[in-house]
Write a protein that holds these residues in place. Sequence first.
Motif, short mmCIF file in Angstrom:
data_model
loop_
_atom_site.label_atom_id
_atom_site.label_comp_id
_atom_site.label_asym_id
_atom_site.label_seq_id
_atom_site.Cartn_x
_atom_site.Cartn_y
_atom_site.Cartn_z
N SER A 1 -21.27 -7.94 -25.70
CA SER A 1 -21.94 -7.74 -24.47
C SER A 1 -21.34 -8.17 -23.31
N ALA A 2 -20.31 -8.20 -22.97
CA ALA A 2 -19.40 -8.68 -21.74
C ALA A 2 -19.39 -7.46 -20.98
N THR A 3 -19.18 -7.62 -19.40
CA THR A 3 -19.13 -6.65 -18.52
C THR A 3 -17.75 -6.84 -17.90
N THR A 4 -17.30 -6.00 -17.03
CA THR A 4 -16.18 -6.06 -16.46
C THR A 4 -16.19 -5.98 -14.92
N PHE A 5 -15.29 -6.55 -14.22
CA PHE A 5 -14.89 -6.50 -12.83
C PHE A 5 -13.41 -6.67 -12.84
N ILE A 6 -13.08 -5.34 -12.86
CA ILE A 6 -11.67 -5.01 -13.10
C ILE A 6 -11.20 -4.01 -12.29
N SER A 7 -9.91 -4.14 -11.74
CA SER A 7 -9.41 -3.06 -10.93
C SER A 7 -8.49 -2.10 -11.69
N PRO A 8 -8.40 -0.71 -11.57
CA PRO A 8 -7.63 -0.05 -12.42
C PRO A 8 -6.31 0.18 -11.86
N GLN A 9 -5.37 0.41 -12.70
CA GLN A 9 -4.01 0.61 -12.41
C GLN A 9 -3.76 1.99 -11.80
N ALA A 10 -3.11 2.17 -10.81
CA ALA A 10 -2.94 3.51 -10.13
C ALA A 10 -1.59 4.17 -11.04
N LEU A 11 -1.62 5.39 -10.75
CA LEU A 11 -0.36 6.24 -11.28
C LEU A 11 0.83 6.01 -10.52
N PRO A 12 1.94 6.19 -11.16
CA PRO A 12 3.24 5.97 -10.27
C PRO A 12 3.21 7.21 -9.45
N GLU A 13 3.95 6.80 -8.27
CA GLU A 13 4.39 7.89 -7.11
C GLU A 13 3.03 8.68 -6.72
N THR A 14 1.87 8.11 -6.49
CA THR A 14 0.72 8.77 -5.87
C THR A 14 0.44 7.99 -4.62
N GLY A 15 -0.66 8.23 -4.01
CA GLY A 15 -1.05 7.70 -2.98
C GLY A 15 -0.42 8.31 -1.76
N TRP A 16 -0.21 7.45 -0.63
CA TRP A 16 0.44 7.66 0.82
C TRP A 16 1.79 7.50 0.26
N MET A 17 2.38 8.81 0.62
CA MET A 17 4.05 9.02 0.55
C MET A 17 4.39 8.49 -0.67
N GLN A 18 3.71 8.62 -1.84
CA GLN A 18 4.26 8.38 -3.36
C GLN A 18 4.46 6.66 -3.26
N THR A 19 3.63 5.86 -2.64
CA THR A 19 3.99 4.32 -2.82
C THR A 19 3.48 3.52 -3.88
N LYS A 20 2.43 4.44 -4.52
CA LYS A 20 1.79 3.43 -5.45
C LYS A 20 2.64 3.35 -6.69
N PRO A 21 2.12 2.44 -7.58
CA PRO A 21 0.96 1.49 -7.54
C PRO A 21 1.35 0.44 -6.48
N SER A 22 0.22 -0.15 -6.29
CA SER A 22 0.24 -1.29 -5.37
C SER A 22 -1.00 -2.14 -5.24
N TYR A 23 -1.61 -2.39 -6.24
CA TYR A 23 -2.85 -3.00 -6.52
C TYR A 23 -3.82 -2.76 -5.34
#
Length: 648
Positions: A156-178
């Motif tokens: 019955s638990a529920t989550t408040f969690i942050s997904p991990q980013a894929l590598p070399e994504t985001g601005w100028m491929q700088t992720k993952p960066s939390y």
Amino acid sequence: MIKPSIYISLLTSSMLAHAQLPLSVTSPDGQITVKLEKQQNQLVYSVNYGNQEFLQQSQLGLNTNLGDFSQSLKYKSHTTASVNESYKLHNAKVSEVNYTANSLKAQFENQDGRMLGVEFNVSDSDVAFRYQISGAETDTRIKVLAEYSAFNLPDSATTFISPQALPETGWMQTKPSYEEPYTFNETLGTPPANGVGYTFPALFKNSDKGWLLISETGVDSHYVGSKLSEGTKDGVYRISFPQAGENNGIGATYAAMAMPATTPWRTITLGASLKPIVESTVAFDLVKPLYQASQDYKMGRSTWSWIVWQDPSINYDDQIKFIDLAASLNFEYVLIDNWWDKNIGRERMAELVKYANGKGVDVILWYNSNGWWNDAPQTPQNRMNSAPARRNEMAWLQSIGVKGLKVDFFGGDKQETIKLYEDILTDANQYGLVITFHGSTIPRGWERMYPNFVTSEAVLASENLVFHQNSLDLHAYNATILPFTRNAIGAMDFAPVFLNKRLSQDQTVGTIRKTTDTFELATGVLYQSPVQHFGLTPNNLEEQPQFVLDTLKVMPTVWDETRYIAGQPGQDATIARRHQQTWWVAAVNGENKAKTLDIDLPMLAGKKVTLLFDNKNGSAGTKQVKVSNSGKLTLNLLAQGGALIIGR
């Protein structure tokens, strides 16, 4: 003849050698119980709080190049002990800690005759465990290929969690960066946004029974930074190692260590409310300083032109304005961001530092962590990622009087990257520099391990308020998530307190702020970072009343005590922090409707305090109020509003 004391010791050892599973260890107050046993040929543990189940039977074990330590383990012995330690912190949410816990250490033998030690520490609010691996004298090194540690949540638990980013994504491929948003009360096993698990820390609500926060501490150059896997439908989340593509594919995804080997601690903070999560010091309790501070490092507040005025402000004349702003507010620092080497130049930077020092302000300079494992073009580059270049640069920085660095764009949690964090910190200590990390991983006990570490971003931070209206619209809502998740485990460089109505230099364009001024002031206390980079601009000196400026002039950034007062994710948050004899109580409303909060402040019972509150137009007001003799105080908050209480 054997002396009685020695005899008792030997007898105890002999008895332990013949003991059988299950084993258990409880917290000093008896509320938390950890049970260690075998289930289907696997080593498992479970955690209860009171009579309530918080973690069901969850697997333990490792897979290594020296053999499997997850199946067919033979129990050999165990010991129990009490843990009592007192220590001090100079850069955290508390200054003095008395850590008390009960310890269980159990030894198991795998089919190859090598030993796996499983160690649990259980305090009144936290469960922590780690592994030790040992073998023959010829076993000199090990690769930990996978860790099977699991967290089996009640269904019955529920989550408040942050997904991990894929590598070399985001601005100028700088992720993952939390820098991903958190789920909100989501069903266990819901697939993560990117299909690669979740970052630490991870908050779970155990139905109406309470809360638990899962994270790790003690990660240094000997291991990788870990995360949680995707959850199964029945609520099982496992330790997961970095992705192969992190840091442009550089480095292995496993951990390599000398033997005997010890892993970092996995931590579980739990209780009937969010109080133990906000107040927990488990990230620091289980680690030790890795070196001595070369000096007494200064914490404090900083102005920062880039956050609102952006790249065009990185010039000599604008930095003078922000140095003068820092001096006017009695701030300790000014942060000069990317491109300073090209737009100001090294020679003029020396002049700028001299000017700042003459105003009583110290300088923090921005650096790119690399120049070749992502596409971020900002300079200076290639000064932090090799020892010769780094030490030469730091020697120059020391010679001109720079006191701190902000190092950006790391993009991964591999052991090689964790080693870079450690190398930067260690070298910086030799040159008297404090370190802030951006585009980075979370701190994992680093405030105590590295005395010149001050803060990490590792959050969807305030730059997004400037970039995206949607982020600014969700600013108040997120302020009720972060104190119970990311900021609970260590310093968080969100960079708070914006008083411009539009987040731009001239306030005629840019994103439009919906939070009240008092809300913004409250985030300077709500968010904990020993060097706090504020979103203030020079025009605020003329636009804001004197009492607001006076509040900013004395607002602390390090604390002697932190207390959870009230709050729920998505609704509101009230947290009290004490600096010396003065309490600062920050309350924020995360919802788009006005509300009244009735809070308990026993430490201020019967006292007159200063209250900063919301005027109807969203500006800040102030008045003296008396907390009732029973410690009760009523706060009226506008939609996306706040309050700040100061008293002693």
